[in-house]
Design an enzyme around this catalytic site. Structure first.
Site, PDB file in Angstrom:
ATOM      1  N   ASP A  96      -8.824 -17.056 -15.792  1.00 18.91           N
ATOM      2  CA  ASP A  96      -9.576 -17.477 -14.621  1.00 18.91           C
ATOM      3  C   ASP A  96     -10.707 -18.443 -14.966  1.00 18.91           C
ATOM      4  O   ASP A  96     -11.449 -18.216 -15.932  1.00 18.91           O
ATOM      5  CB  ASP A  96     -10.185 -16.223 -13.974  1.00 18.91           C
ATOM      6  CG  ASP A  96     -10.873 -16.519 -12.670  1.00 18.91           C
ATOM      7  OD1 ASP A  96     -10.171 -16.873 -11.714  1.00 18.91           O
ATOM      8  OD2 ASP A  96     -12.116 -16.403 -12.603  1.00 18.91           O
ATOM      9  N   HIS A 130      -3.409 -17.246  -4.556  1.00 22.49           N
ATOM     10  CA  HIS A 130      -4.321 -16.484  -3.708  1.00 22.49           C
ATOM     11  C   HIS A 130      -5.554 -17.276  -3.288  1.00 22.49           C
ATOM     12  O   HIS A 130      -6.375 -16.766  -2.537  1.00 22.49           O
ATOM     13  CB  HIS A 130      -4.756 -15.224  -4.457  1.00 22.49           C
ATOM     14  CG  HIS A 130      -5.544 -15.572  -5.685  1.00 22.49           C
ATOM     15  ND1 HIS A 130      -4.964 -16.167  -6.790  1.00 22.49           N
ATOM     16  CD2 HIS A 130      -6.856 -15.465  -5.966  1.00 22.49           C
ATOM     17  CE1 HIS A 130      -5.905 -16.396  -7.693  1.00 22.49           C
ATOM     18  NE2 HIS A 130      -7.064 -15.986  -7.219  1.00 22.49           N
ATOM     19  N   ASP A 151       0.855  -1.190   0.000  1.00 22.37           N
ATOM     20  CA  ASP A 151       0.000   0.000   0.000  1.00 22.37           C
ATOM     21  C   ASP A 151       0.890   1.238   0.000  1.00 22.37           C
ATOM     22  O   ASP A 151       1.882   1.282   0.721  1.00 22.37           O
ATOM     23  CB  ASP A 151      -0.876  -0.032   1.266  1.00 22.37           C
ATOM     24  CG  ASP A 151      -1.743   1.223   1.398  1.00 22.37           C
ATOM     25  OD1 ASP A 151      -2.037   1.846   0.365  1.00 22.37           O
ATOM     26  OD2 ASP A 151      -2.114   1.551   2.543  1.00 22.37           O
ATOM     27  N   ASN A 158      -0.704   4.589  -0.103  1.00 30.54           N
ATOM     28  CA  ASN A 158      -1.398   5.816   0.319  1.00 30.54           C
ATOM     29  C   ASN A 158      -2.112   5.668   1.656  1.00 30.54           C
ATOM     30  O   ASN A 158      -2.965   6.480   2.006  1.00 30.54           O
ATOM     31  CB  ASN A 158      -2.379   6.286  -0.760  1.00 30.54           C
ATOM     32  CG  ASN A 158      -3.465   5.258  -1.018  1.00 30.54           C
ATOM     33  OD1 ASN A 158      -3.391   4.137  -0.496  1.00 30.54           O
ATOM     34  ND2 ASN A 158      -4.457   5.617  -1.794  1.00 30.54           N
ATOM     35  N   ASP A 199      -4.361   3.651   2.788  1.00 30.99           N
ATOM     36  CA  ASP A 199      -5.761   3.234   2.932  1.00 30.99           C
ATOM     37  C   ASP A 199      -5.879   1.754   3.300  1.00 30.99           C
ATOM     38  O   ASP A 199      -6.979   1.210   3.386  1.00 30.99           O
ATOM     39  CB  ASP A 199      -6.573   3.555   1.668  1.00 30.99           C
ATOM     40  CG  ASP A 199      -6.117   2.763   0.458  1.00 30.99           C
ATOM     41  OD1 ASP A 199      -5.113   2.006   0.561  1.00 30.99           O
ATOM     42  OD2 ASP A 199      -6.753   2.870  -0.607  1.00 30.99           O
ATOM     43  N   GLU A 256      -6.307 -21.469 -15.679  1.00 32.81           N
ATOM     44  CA  GLU A 256      -6.688 -22.157 -14.449  1.00 32.81           C
ATOM     45  C   GLU A 256      -7.607 -23.290 -14.869  1.00 32.81           C
ATOM     46  O   GLU A 256      -8.653 -23.043 -15.461  1.00 32.81           O
ATOM     47  CB  GLU A 256      -7.422 -21.178 -13.532  1.00 32.81           C
ATOM     48  CG  GLU A 256      -7.645 -21.764 -12.169  1.00 32.81           C
ATOM     49  CD  GLU A 256      -8.645 -20.987 -11.333  1.00 32.81           C
ATOM     50  OE1 GLU A 256      -8.540 -21.036 -10.113  1.00 32.81           O
ATOM     51  OE2 GLU A 256      -9.538 -20.346 -11.917  1.00 32.81           O
ATOM     52  N   ASP A 295      -1.704  -1.292  -3.861  1.00 35.38           N
ATOM     53  CA  ASP A 295      -2.077  -0.571  -5.080  1.00 35.38           C
ATOM     54  C   ASP A 295      -1.007  -0.715  -6.163  1.00 35.38           C
ATOM     55  O   ASP A 295       0.068  -1.272  -5.921  1.00 35.38           O
ATOM     56  CB  ASP A 295      -2.356   0.907  -4.752  1.00 35.38           C
ATOM     57  CG  ASP A 295      -1.370   1.475  -3.744  1.00 35.38           C
ATOM     58  OD1 ASP A 295      -0.160   1.342  -4.000  1.00 35.38           O
ATOM     59  OD2 ASP A 295      -1.791   2.009  -2.691  1.00 35.38           O
TER      60      ASP A 295
HETATM   61  O1  TEU Z   1     -10.891 -19.675  -8.943  1.00 36.50           O
HETATM   62  C1  TEU Z   1     -11.880 -20.543  -9.446  1.00 36.50           C
HETATM   63  C2  TEU Z   1     -11.803 -21.963  -9.243  1.00 36.50           C
HETATM   64  O2  TEU Z   1     -12.047 -22.652 -10.191  1.00 36.50           O
HETATM   65  C3  TEU Z   1     -11.527 -22.614  -7.952  1.00 36.50           C
HETATM   66  O3  TEU Z   1     -11.006 -21.921  -6.929  1.00 36.50           O
HETATM   67  C4  TEU Z   1     -12.761 -23.374  -7.591  1.00 36.50           C
HETATM   68  O4  TEU Z   1     -13.502 -22.765  -6.570  1.00 36.50           O
HETATM   69  C5  TEU Z   1     -12.304 -24.760  -7.192  1.00 36.50           C
HETATM   70  O5  TEU Z   1     -11.574 -25.238  -8.247  1.00 36.50           O
HETATM   71  C6  TEU Z   1     -13.407 -25.723  -6.983  1.00 36.50           C
HETATM   72  O6  TEU Z   1     -12.940 -27.018  -7.254  1.00 36.50           O
HETATM   73  C7  TEU Z   1     -10.828 -18.456  -9.575  1.00 36.50           C
HETATM   74  C8  TEU Z   1     -10.042 -17.441  -8.784  1.00 36.50           C
HETATM   75  O7  TEU Z   1      -8.727 -17.873  -8.649  1.00 36.50           O
HETATM   76  C9  TEU Z   1     -10.746 -17.176  -7.498  1.00 36.50           C
HETATM   77  O8  TEU Z   1     -10.032 -16.315  -6.668  1.00 36.50           O
HETATM   78  C10 TEU Z   1     -12.110 -16.611  -7.799  1.00 36.50           C
HETATM   79  O9  TEU Z   1     -12.861 -16.491  -6.628  1.00 36.50           O
HETATM   80  C11 TEU Z   1     -12.900 -17.483  -8.784  1.00 36.50           C
HETATM   81  O10 TEU Z   1     -12.101 -17.904  -9.890  1.00 36.50           O
HETATM   82  C12 TEU Z   1     -14.056 -16.731  -9.351  1.00 36.50           C
HETATM   83  O11 TEU Z   1     -13.622 -15.785 -10.268  1.00 36.50           O
HETATM   84 CA    CA Z   2      -3.624   1.919  -1.251  1.00 34.25          CA
END
Ligand code: TEU
Ligand code: CA
Length: 623
Positions: A270, A400, A92, A94, A96, A327, A100
């Site tokens: 994603d 994450h 961060d 600023n 908050d 993913e 960022d």
């Molecule tokens: O993750 C989606 C995803 O497919 C998995 O985490 C799923 O919940 C698991 O495979 C079930 O078997 C992505 C992102 O990485 C995550 O942070 C988001 O919340 C999600 O998509 C929705 O966009």
């Molecule tokens: Ca910030």
């Protein structure tokens, strides 16, 4: 939706006359014919020449002896190391309490020193933040919490001066319910965009079918305005787009091109295996007797999905030579060709989920099952073997959505540092592109939250409430979240020993792990034996020795419940990688010979692995 117009002057940080021949110094977009004013590209300085691919000559050819044969084609993204940033928790600037884009810019030096050449940034688009940015309201705007589009341009430009490319998170399965497309779609049954999302009438006050979302609860949300339900595989603020509609696909492709034109090198894609819905299943009527059906069991990797993926490749990804990592939950080894075959696959590489989800089942909510080393090794090795000939993997231990790997797969107590290095060694030198998730390079750990109110992740909170209602105890759910909550991996980056770990001068959006006073970047920079230094050494080792990129992989000690080990062979080189996953000292009768190249203990005894010890050997074979 306001699509900002890009102009020559502001969309390209460092203007050059790069041509297709300079491909390794451009973001790789030269292959797409276009307007001259746009045909400029980010230029990487000569200090980053290492990002150039090795030539065929350097990596060996099929005419070499069997031992030395390599099957892979060279590619800069194969030689790269990717650093993943969860911007909210990175830095961060600023006060908050929210990381960022300026924070990322400020820390480019750090990432460069680690040796990463690509940064994947989790979503920073405009969003109401129901799912921390994975619910996008406007693909063409940066969320004000994170900064501005000018900050984004500056980040791309500054990163390029370090030879670092940026990839963005592409969230294309769903948008926010506040996205202009959805606002229109829900407004009336005959709106132009009605069919951009998946709407169905209910049945006698019940949702259209009994699917439950990844985050729990029905996957359908009733919408008053038109009296129908929409499908959401994730939260109810993340309505699924209808990929069957070509207008939807083209709007997404256009958005992707816009970002690639801005100078990013590609995408982490994603939840892409969710985009194809089986039209028949989708229409199955609600059946209470069947209980609930997790969307993960009916919506992942359905037949026909590769048509969409290949169209996307053809229309956008291939012309731009974009780096793509998808993913891919639900993709099995049998599906490799369609996804990652060097020629026919839709993507460069995928994230498979087998090893990170060994400890859960989608049918048993909030139940933790201890993982087993032999299974862990087996699933990773299976992917290695299956992709050996014609495809490529993304290698990762954390992101994450997952907890800290040293807490999960190693030992975050007495052997934290040593075991973090061991685990790093194990996955990093397999065949594929390694990803390092922010803080992993410090050996950051999980933290036991004693109050559910300390959690921020919608998935964790929803699961807790749902399971409390089913009669589970608070204690067992907090225990579960300690081992599985996504917030474990989202706690702020630990930069130094000052208040809030140097992450923010204000109140962080999610608490800092109290162990920051001990585990932090500043402390580790002062200690040559730190986990951070070890990661730097690993990155360097991998860059200096093509064996780790293009060499063959073979698992050894396959059945061991204590040791993870494998060989990498390349031309005359024979490497062995040894990892002790236990607290016991183990004697090894064979193979540990040659030159010791890197290890996590100074006083290594050949033929023995002490608790959590790892070591790498090389033998050069005579001609
Ligand atoms: O993750 C989606 C995803 O497919 C998995 O985490 C799923 O919940 C698991 O495979 C079930 O078997 C992505 C992102 O990485 C995550 O942070 C988001 O919340 C999600 O998509 C929705 O966009
Ligand atoms: Ca910030």
């Amino acid at each position: 939706m306001n699509k900002p117009v890009q102009t020559h002057s502001n969309n390209r940080p460092i203007v050059s006359n790069a041509t297709a021949q300079d491909a390794s110094f451009s973001t790789g977009h030269a292959a797409k014919p276009r307007n001259d004013s746009l045909a400029t590209s980010v230029t990487y300085p000569s200090s980053s020449q290492k990002t150039k691919s090795l030539s065929n000559d350097q990596i060996g050819t099929d005419s070499d002896a069997a031992l030395t044969r390599t099957h892979s084609r060279p590619g800069w993204w194969k030689e790269s190391v990717v650093y993943q940033i969860y911007p909210r928790s990175f830095q961060d600037t600023n006060g908050d309490g929210i990381g960022d884009l300026r924070g990322i810019i400020q820390r480019l030096d750090y990432i460069h020193a680690l040796g990463a050449d690509v940064i994947w940034i989790c979503p920073v688009y405009d969003s109401p933040n129901d799912d921390n940015g994975y619910d996008i309201r406007d693909y063409y705007r940066i969320h004000e919490e994170f900064g501005t589009m000018d900050d984004m341009r500056e980040l791309i430009e500054r990163a390029a001066t370090y030879g670092i490319r940026i990839i963005m998170d592409l969230v294309a399965n769903h948008t926010s319910d506040e996205h202009a497309w959805f606002v229109e779609s829900r407004s009336s049954l005959d709106n132009d965009k009605r069919d951009w999302y998946i709407w169905r009438p209910g049945e006698q006050e019940q949702p259209p079918n009994n699917w439950t979302s990844f985050f729990g609860g029905s996957a359908w949300q009733y919408d008053e305005a038109t009296g129908e339900y929409y499908l959401h595989c994730f939260s109810r603020k993340q309505p699924d787009l209808n990929w069957e509609n070509p207008d939807v696909r083209h709007a997404l492709y256009e958005m992707m091109e816009w970002w690639l034109d801005l100078g990013i090198a590609g995408f982490r894609i994603d939840a892409i295996t969710v985009i194809k819905k089986d039209q028949q299943l989708l229409s199955a009527p609600y059946d209470e007797s069947k209980g609930s059906v997790p969307v993960g069991s009916v919506c992942l990797n359905r037949a026909g999905i590769t048509d969409f993926l290949h169209e996307m490749k053809q229309q956008v990804l291939a012309p731009y030579e974009a780096l793509t990592v998808a993913e891919a939950p639900g993709v099995t080894i049998a599906d490799i060709d369609g996804y990652v075959d060097e020629e026919h696959g839709a993507f460069n590489m995928i994230f498979q989920f087998d090893h990170v989800d060994l400890d859960v089942s989608m049918y048993e909510r909030a139940i933790y099952k201890p993982w087993q080393l032999s299974r862990f090794k087996q699933v990773l090795s299976n992917w290695q073997t299956a992709t050996a000939e014609r495809s490529w993997m993304a290698l990762y231990m954390e992101n994450h959505d997952h907890v800290r790997s040293v807490s999960k797969f190693a030992n975050d107590a007495a052997y934290r540092e040593r075991s973090a290095k061991m685990l790093a060694t194990y996955y990093f030198l397999m065949r594929g592109t390694p990803f390092i998730y922010q803080g992993q390079e410090l050996g950051m750990t999980n933290h036991y939250f004693t109050l559910i109110d300390d959690y921020r992740d919608l998935d964790s909170i929803h699961m807790y409430n749902e399971q409390i209602e089913c009669g589970r105890s608070e204690q067992e759910l907090l225990d579960y979240l300690y081992k599985r909550s996504r917030d474990q991996g989202r706690m702020p980056m630990q930069w130094d020993g000052s208040a809030q770990a140097g992450f923010t001068s204000g109140q962080p959006w999610l608490q800092v792990n109290p162990n920051y006073t001990e585990i932090n970047v500043a402390a580790q920079l002062n200690d040559e034996h730190s986990v951070l230094y070890f990661y730097r050494q690993l990155v360097r080792l991998r860059k200096e020795h093509p064996a780790f990129i293009y060499g063959n992989y073979k698992e050894i000690y396959t059945d061991s419940e204590q040791i993870g080990a494998y060989t990498r062979t390349y031309k005359q080189e024979f490497w062995t990688v040894w990892c002790n996953f236990t607290e016991s000292t183990i004697s090894l009768p064979d193979l540990m010979s040659g030159e010791r190249m890197l290890g996590n203990m100074d006083d290594h005894d050949s033929g023995t692995l002490r608790p959590y010890e790892s070591v790498i050997y090389r033998t050069i074979q005579a001609n």
